[in-house]
Design a protein around this motif. Sequence first.
Motif, short mmCIF file in Angstrom:
data_model
loop_
_atom_site.label_atom_id
_atom_site.label_comp_id
_atom_site.label_asym_id
_atom_site.label_seq_id
_atom_site.Cartn_x
_atom_site.Cartn_y
_atom_site.Cartn_z
N MET A 1 0.82 -1.21 0.00
CA MET A 1 0.00 0.00 0.00
C MET A 1 0.86 1.26 0.00
O MET A 1 0.57 2.23 -0.68
N ILE A 2 1.95 1.25 0.79
CA ILE A 2 2.88 2.39 0.83
C ILE A 2 4.29 1.87 0.54
O ILE A 2 4.72 0.88 1.12
N GLN A 3 4.99 2.55 -0.36
CA GLN A 3 6.39 2.23 -0.65
C GLN A 3 7.18 3.53 -0.63
O GLN A 3 6.95 4.42 -1.46
N ALA A 4 8.08 3.66 0.35
CA ALA A 4 8.94 4.84 0.43
C ALA A 4 10.38 4.40 0.15
O ALA A 4 10.85 3.41 0.72
N THR A 5 11.05 5.15 -0.73
CA THR A 5 12.41 4.81 -1.12
C THR A 5 13.31 6.04 -1.00
O THR A 5 13.03 7.07 -1.63
N GLN A 6 14.33 5.93 -0.17
CA GLN A 6 15.32 7.00 0.02
C GLN A 6 14.63 8.35 0.28
O GLN A 6 14.96 9.37 -0.30
N LEU A 7 13.68 8.31 1.20
CA LEU A 7 12.88 9.49 1.52
C LEU A 7 13.64 10.41 2.48
O LEU A 7 14.14 9.97 3.52
N SER A 8 13.73 11.68 2.12
CA SER A 8 14.41 12.68 2.96
C SER A 8 13.59 13.97 2.96
O SER A 8 12.92 14.30 1.98
N TYR A 9 13.69 14.70 4.08
CA TYR A 9 13.03 16.01 4.15
C TYR A 9 13.79 16.88 5.15
O TYR A 9 14.10 16.46 6.27
N THR A 10 14.06 18.11 4.73
CA THR A 10 14.69 19.11 5.58
C THR A 10 13.79 20.33 5.65
O THR A 10 13.38 20.87 4.62
N ASN B 1 19.54 22.95 8.86
CA ASN B 1 20.66 22.28 8.20
C ASN B 1 20.56 20.77 8.27
O ASN B 1 21.03 20.06 7.38
N GLN B 2 19.96 20.27 9.33
CA GLN B 2 19.88 18.83 9.53
C GLN B 2 18.54 18.30 9.05
O GLN B 2 17.48 18.89 9.34
N ALA B 3 18.56 17.20 8.32
CA ALA B 3 17.33 16.60 7.79
C ALA B 3 16.50 16.02 8.92
O ALA B 3 17.02 15.32 9.79
#
Length: 283
Positions: free
Chosen positions: A1-10, A15-17
């Motif tokens: 149902m959900i597939q997250a791949t190399q997910l990043s957010y800043t 400065n730090q994610a």
Amino acid sequence: MIQATQLSYTYPGQNQAAVNNISFTVNQGEIFGFLGPSGAGKSTTQKILIRLLRGYQGNVSIDSKELRSLSQDYYNQIGVGFELPNHYPRLTALENLKFFASFYRNKNANLMQLLEKVGLHQEADKPTSAFSKGMKMRLNFIRALVHDPDLLFFDEPTSGLDPVNARKLKNIIKDLRAQGKTIFLTTHNMHDAAELCDRVAFITQGKISLTNSPDNLRREHGTRKLTLEYGNGEIVSREFPLDNLGENASFLNLIKNEYIQSIHSADASLEDVFIKTTGERLV
């Protein structure tokens, strides 16, 4: 149902994610727990999945469709229970539900039944300004269900609830899974996670360190031994290895001839596993 791949957010100006290159899957019809302390990245991940936060890096697909490409109709398919309840205080509980139900294509025909499930049916006509925090939390929870969504997101759903009302919400979550709903649960409450989740992911400082089922984690990180307490007067405690327990003459003799007070294995708690794996405590 959900597939997250190399997910990043800043977050802007940081400065730090908040979420740093994480990958995970959530299967249809399961309760998936995102576990970690405050500031670990749990809520940020959920906000990305419900499209409150855009501008993330990596890829997310929902039911095999890229999240970025989904239309506004996506909100008809998901239900969200936020950590902090937010209602229109001058409206009654029932009026709040009717108002939010009006946003969706599919409307629950029996809102009073939802109120009854969380013990609020007798307060249906009371303005929410008169509600306690626990009552607001319960109303917040069922608000996510007014349009019968297939994918649900709950952020600390039992926070601030007494044991009786927390049990009501946990039973509803189990019923939703039995109906085939998919549930993404963020929490730092390891007892809730151990009881409810089919699989959990440990997240700290924006990174996932481990994903598995609670039962597997407790067994893998526990000790293969059993503690036996027995006696009518003074209680005696003895430990036995689980391996070849059925051939252990001392153990068999005790359970045959002594008054047994308790028998329990030495499985690790989910919190024990979290601390051992991440080196952090849940605060």
